[in-house]
Design a protein around this motif. Sequence first.
Motif, PDB file in Angstrom:
ATOM      1  N   ARG A 486       0.848  -1.195   0.000  1.00 34.00           N
ATOM      2  CA  ARG A 486       0.000   0.000   0.000  1.00 34.00           C
ATOM      3  C   ARG A 486       0.877   1.236   0.000  1.00 34.00           C
ATOM      4  N   GLY A 487       0.834   2.015  -1.061  1.00 28.67           N
ATOM      5  CA  GLY A 487       1.659   3.205  -1.180  1.00 28.67           C
ATOM      6  C   GLY A 487       1.034   4.416  -0.515  1.00 28.67           C
ATOM      7  N   ILE A 488       1.870   5.214   0.168  1.00 25.49           N
ATOM      8  CA  ILE A 488       1.436   6.491   0.736  1.00 25.49           C
ATOM      9  C   ILE A 488       1.661   7.552  -0.333  1.00 25.49           C
ATOM     10  N   ALA A 489       0.594   8.177  -0.811  1.00 25.40           N
ATOM     11  CA  ALA A 489       0.677   9.032  -1.994  1.00 25.40           C
ATOM     12  C   ALA A 489       0.241  10.463  -1.698  1.00 25.40           C
ATOM     13  N   HIS A 490       0.574  11.359  -2.608  1.00 23.11           N
ATOM     14  CA  HIS A 490       0.220  12.774  -2.476  1.00 23.11           C
ATOM     15  C   HIS A 490      -1.301  12.935  -2.552  1.00 23.11           C
ATOM     16  N   PRO A 491      -1.889  13.791  -1.717  1.00 24.00           N
ATOM     17  CA  PRO A 491      -3.352  13.980  -1.726  1.00 24.00           C
ATOM     18  C   PRO A 491      -3.915  14.421  -3.074  1.00 24.00           C
ATOM     19  N   LEU A 492      -3.087  15.069  -3.916  1.00 22.67           N
ATOM     20  CA  LEU A 492      -3.582  15.528  -5.217  1.00 22.67           C
ATOM     21  C   LEU A 492      -3.970  14.372  -6.128  1.00 22.67           C
ATOM     22  N   MET A 493      -3.505  13.166  -5.806  1.00 23.19           N
ATOM     23  CA  MET A 493      -3.878  12.005  -6.614  1.00 23.19           C
ATOM     24  C   MET A 493      -5.292  11.517  -6.293  1.00 23.19           C
ATOM     25  N   PHE A 494      -5.926  12.102  -5.285  1.00 25.07           N
ATOM     26  CA  PHE A 494      -7.228  11.607  -4.845  1.00 25.07           C
ATOM     27  C   PHE A 494      -8.344  12.632  -5.019  1.00 25.07           C
ATOM     28  N   ARG A 495      -8.051  13.898  -4.797  1.00 24.75           N
ATOM     29  CA  ARG A 495      -9.107  14.894  -4.946  1.00 24.75           C
ATOM     30  C   ARG A 495      -8.484  16.277  -5.100  1.00 24.75           C
ATOM     31  N   ARG A 496      -8.981  17.015  -6.077  1.00 23.17           N
ATOM     32  CA  ARG A 496      -8.592  18.421  -6.233  1.00 23.17           C
ATOM     33  C   ARG A 496      -9.685  19.130  -7.014  1.00 23.17           C
ATOM     34  N   ASN A 497      -9.813  20.417  -6.761  1.00 20.67           N
ATOM     35  CA  ASN A 497     -10.877  21.187  -7.397  1.00 20.67           C
ATOM     36  C   ASN A 497     -10.491  21.659  -8.792  1.00 20.67           C
ATOM     37  N   ASP A 498      -9.244  22.071  -8.956  1.00 20.70           N
ATOM     38  CA  ASP A 498      -8.805  22.594 -10.248  1.00 20.70           C
ATOM     39  C   ASP A 498      -7.517  21.891 -10.634  1.00 20.70           C
ATOM     40  N   ALA A 499      -7.563  21.164 -11.739  1.00 24.13           N
ATOM     41  CA  ALA A 499      -6.388  20.396 -12.152  1.00 24.13           C
ATOM     42  C   ALA A 499      -5.254  21.307 -12.600  1.00 24.13           C
ATOM     43  N   GLY A 500      -5.564  22.422 -13.268  1.00 25.09           N
ATOM     44  CA  GLY A 500      -4.526  23.313 -13.731  1.00 25.09           C
ATOM     45  C   GLY A 500      -3.575  22.600 -14.690  1.00 25.09           C
ATOM     46  N   LEU A 501      -2.277  22.682 -14.390  1.00 24.04           N
ATOM     47  CA  LEU A 501      -1.262  22.038 -15.222  1.00 24.04           C
ATOM     48  C   LEU A 501      -1.040  20.581 -14.828  1.00 24.04           C
ATOM     49  N   LEU A 502      -1.721  20.120 -13.793  1.00 22.44           N
ATOM     50  CA  LEU A 502      -1.543  18.752 -13.334  1.00 22.44           C
ATOM     51  C   LEU A 502      -2.282  17.778 -14.252  1.00 22.44           C
ATOM     52  N   SER A 507      -6.081   9.792 -14.390  1.00 23.31           N
ATOM     53  CA  SER A 507      -4.845   9.092 -14.738  1.00 23.31           C
ATOM     54  C   SER A 507      -4.238   8.370 -13.549  1.00 23.31           C
ATOM     55  N   PHE A 508      -4.741   8.659 -12.342  1.00 24.80           N
ATOM     56  CA  PHE A 508      -4.231   8.013 -11.144  1.00 24.80           C
ATOM     57  C   PHE A 508      -5.133   6.874 -10.666  1.00 24.80           C
ATOM     58  N   ASP A 509      -6.126   6.506 -11.464  1.00 25.78           N
ATOM     59  CA  ASP A 509      -7.060   5.455 -11.041  1.00 25.78           C
ATOM     60  C   ASP A 509      -6.338   4.139 -10.748  1.00 25.78           C
ATOM     61  N   ASN A 510      -5.341   3.794 -11.562  1.00 20.95           N
ATOM     62  CA  ASN A 510      -4.621   2.542 -11.351  1.00 20.95           C
ATOM     63  C   ASN A 510      -3.907   2.514 -10.010  1.00 20.95           C
ATOM     64  N   PHE A 511      -3.404   3.659  -9.566  1.00 25.91           N
ATOM     65  CA  PHE A 511      -2.742   3.717  -8.263  1.00 25.91           C
ATOM     66  C   PHE A 511      -3.740   3.403  -7.144  1.00 25.91           C
ATOM     67  N   ARG A 512      -4.949   3.932  -7.281  1.00 24.14           N
ATOM     68  CA  ARG A 512      -5.959   3.688  -6.247  1.00 24.14           C
ATOM     69  C   ARG A 512      -6.434   2.238  -6.283  1.00 24.14           C
ATOM     70  N   ILE A 513      -6.533   1.664  -7.478  1.00 28.27           N
ATOM     71  CA  ILE A 513      -6.900   0.249  -7.581  1.00 28.27           C
ATOM     72  C   ILE A 513      -5.865  -0.622  -6.884  1.00 28.27           C
ATOM     73  N   MET A 514      -4.600  -0.233  -6.980  1.00 30.74           N
ATOM     74  CA  MET A 514      -3.526  -1.005  -6.371  1.00 30.74           C
ATOM     75  C   MET A 514      -3.303  -0.672  -4.904  1.00 30.74           C
ATOM     76  N   GLY A 515      -4.140   0.188  -4.326  1.00 33.12           N
ATOM     77  CA  GLY A 515      -4.113   0.376  -2.878  1.00 33.12           C
ATOM     78  C   GLY A 515      -3.451   1.616  -2.364  1.00 33.12           C
ATOM     79  N   ALA A 516      -3.150   2.603  -3.214  1.00 31.36           N
ATOM     80  CA  ALA A 516      -2.540   3.836  -2.733  1.00 31.36           C
ATOM     81  C   ALA A 516      -3.500   4.575  -1.800  1.00 31.36           C
ATOM     82  N   VAL A 517      -2.932   5.232  -0.785  1.00 28.62           N
ATOM     83  CA  VAL A 517      -3.730   6.010   0.165  1.00 28.62           C
ATOM     84  C   VAL A 517      -3.104   7.395   0.300  1.00 28.62           C
ATOM     85  N   PRO A 518      -3.908   8.439   0.544  1.00 22.38           N
ATOM     86  CA  PRO A 518      -3.330   9.780   0.718  1.00 22.38           C
ATOM     87  C   PRO A 518      -2.513   9.857   1.993  1.00 22.38           C
ATOM     88  N   VAL A 519      -1.427  10.614   1.949  1.00 20.93           N
ATOM     89  CA  VAL A 519      -0.550  10.723   3.107  1.00 20.93           C
ATOM     90  C   VAL A 519      -1.296  11.412   4.256  1.00 20.93           C
TER      91      VAL A 519
END
Length: 553
Positions: A486-502, A507-519
């Motif tokens: 289970r990876g500890i990941a940046h919160p921006l991979m889970f929820r943000r209001n404005d993507a901007g240049l990100l 594109s991070f769905d696979n990380f969540r399927i594999m068990g990533a969690v926000p730090v």
Amino acid sequence: MAVAPTAASLFIGTIRRDSTPAPATGKKLRSSVRIPRFAVSVDRPTAPTSAVTTSPEKTNPAVKLEEEGGRGVDAMVKEEEEERKNRSVFSGMKRFLEESKAIIDEENENGSGGGAPRWFSPPDTVDCSGSWQMEDPPVLLYLPGIDGVGLGLTLHHQKLKGIFDISCLHIPVFDRTPFTDLMKIVESRVKSEHQRSPRKPIYLVGESLGACLALAVAARNPDIDLVLIIANPATSFNRSQLQLLTPLLEVLPDPRSLGLPELQSSMPGDSERMELGILLKGLPLQNTTRELMEDFINFSPSVPVLADILPRETLLWRLNLLRSASSYANSRLHAVKAQTLILSSEKDELLPSKEEGERLRKLLPNSQIRKFADSGHFLFLEGNIDLVTILKGTSFYRRGTKHDYVSDYIPPTPTEFQDVLKSYNFLNTMTSPVMLSTLEDGTIVKGLAGLPSEGPVIYVGYHMLLGIELGPLVSRILIERGILVRGIAHPLMFRRNDAGLLPDISSFDNFRIMGAVPVAATNLFKLLSSKSHILLFPGGMREALHRKVNSNI
């Protein structure tokens, strides 16, 4: 002990270790990928509030089946791959029509015309033995589209029944209940379920007409915890070509009188279909052409069922129903506060779903969108669409008031893992990562034999390749040792209001399927309490990019 892949350096601190590591073998690494039994070290608690659980081998469905002499993981993968092959463009619709015909024939035999709208559950004959079985699951209410049958999730029942208590709304062919009364039927069921379990969310999954019903009920009940999954909503009806059908149908006779018997007689029978199938096998056709022709041959006998599901008078009524539903839902979008997932097909020929999805995303404050570039209007009947996988990737599955990344997590199926692994094929080929580990006696061996089997374990490393080394590392640990990290990941991979240049959050769905969690400290504590294997990169995004990063990111 240490593990040293080429793309990243990694140091392991063992929090607790009750068993000895696997012995080193002098064998070379396997060149072909074979998924072992999943020894996932994130277990299901007996209640949503508890993170401490029992041994993972007792709760993982793949492991449990294999220990009991049932299907192993390899068998499950083969079955899922075979099922995918059989779920082509037409097969989902064909299955839907066949099951719908059985319901309509039964209603016609009773002579009641189907009666009033009612709820039904998927048949108990649906095999859920290979699916994840969640204790105390939330309720899922499926709201159908213009067909009204209620079997739109027929391809998903098996997996959904493992994690939901499902009920489907059925609107009989000759029913003429107006939209506001249909909405009250759904609302009554929602209030009843909320009163029975006030702390659990209620899922409303609707497509087309059903999506409008879900939005209308959510607008009228902002204090009830609802999760909306809306696919190609008919809120765009006034901008669609469907509204042009009404004046045309009003001047035409019933389609069943326009040569349907002749049409039906022109369809190939069993012997003709067999002969055509033999002929196709002998023709030098491209695979896509062959599949389309075979799909047509197999699908053709089900075409007349369409006239039974939507005869002219019923179709006229349902089109007017769509107009009312669209108008009602659009006038109340401002009141929808429910968590909403918008599923938008970009090749919808019936509704402008691509544009509508973006419009709704901007209007609904608590919403996310997922786009399907190659999908049509009947999204849930397409073989490459898996609703449970979508819920995993978007972190939309929860059993309490908030999504718990530990207790609500559902590990990937073998097929889901294979799909994720394919996305790293190029990287694995280009970098050819080599994994080294250290045994307890200090011996360095090729492979991951030095990793402890039992958790909790924290893997601490630093980014060397823009963070993309995570995929090969996590996948190799799962392949060789059957351990899901289970990876500890940046919160921006889970929820943000404005993507901007990100990058787009999808594109991070696979990380969540594999068990990533926000730090977060609480997430780390829960993972340790559940005896998980945890991957932590303290350098984070700044380290991955090898430059100064805006502190506001």
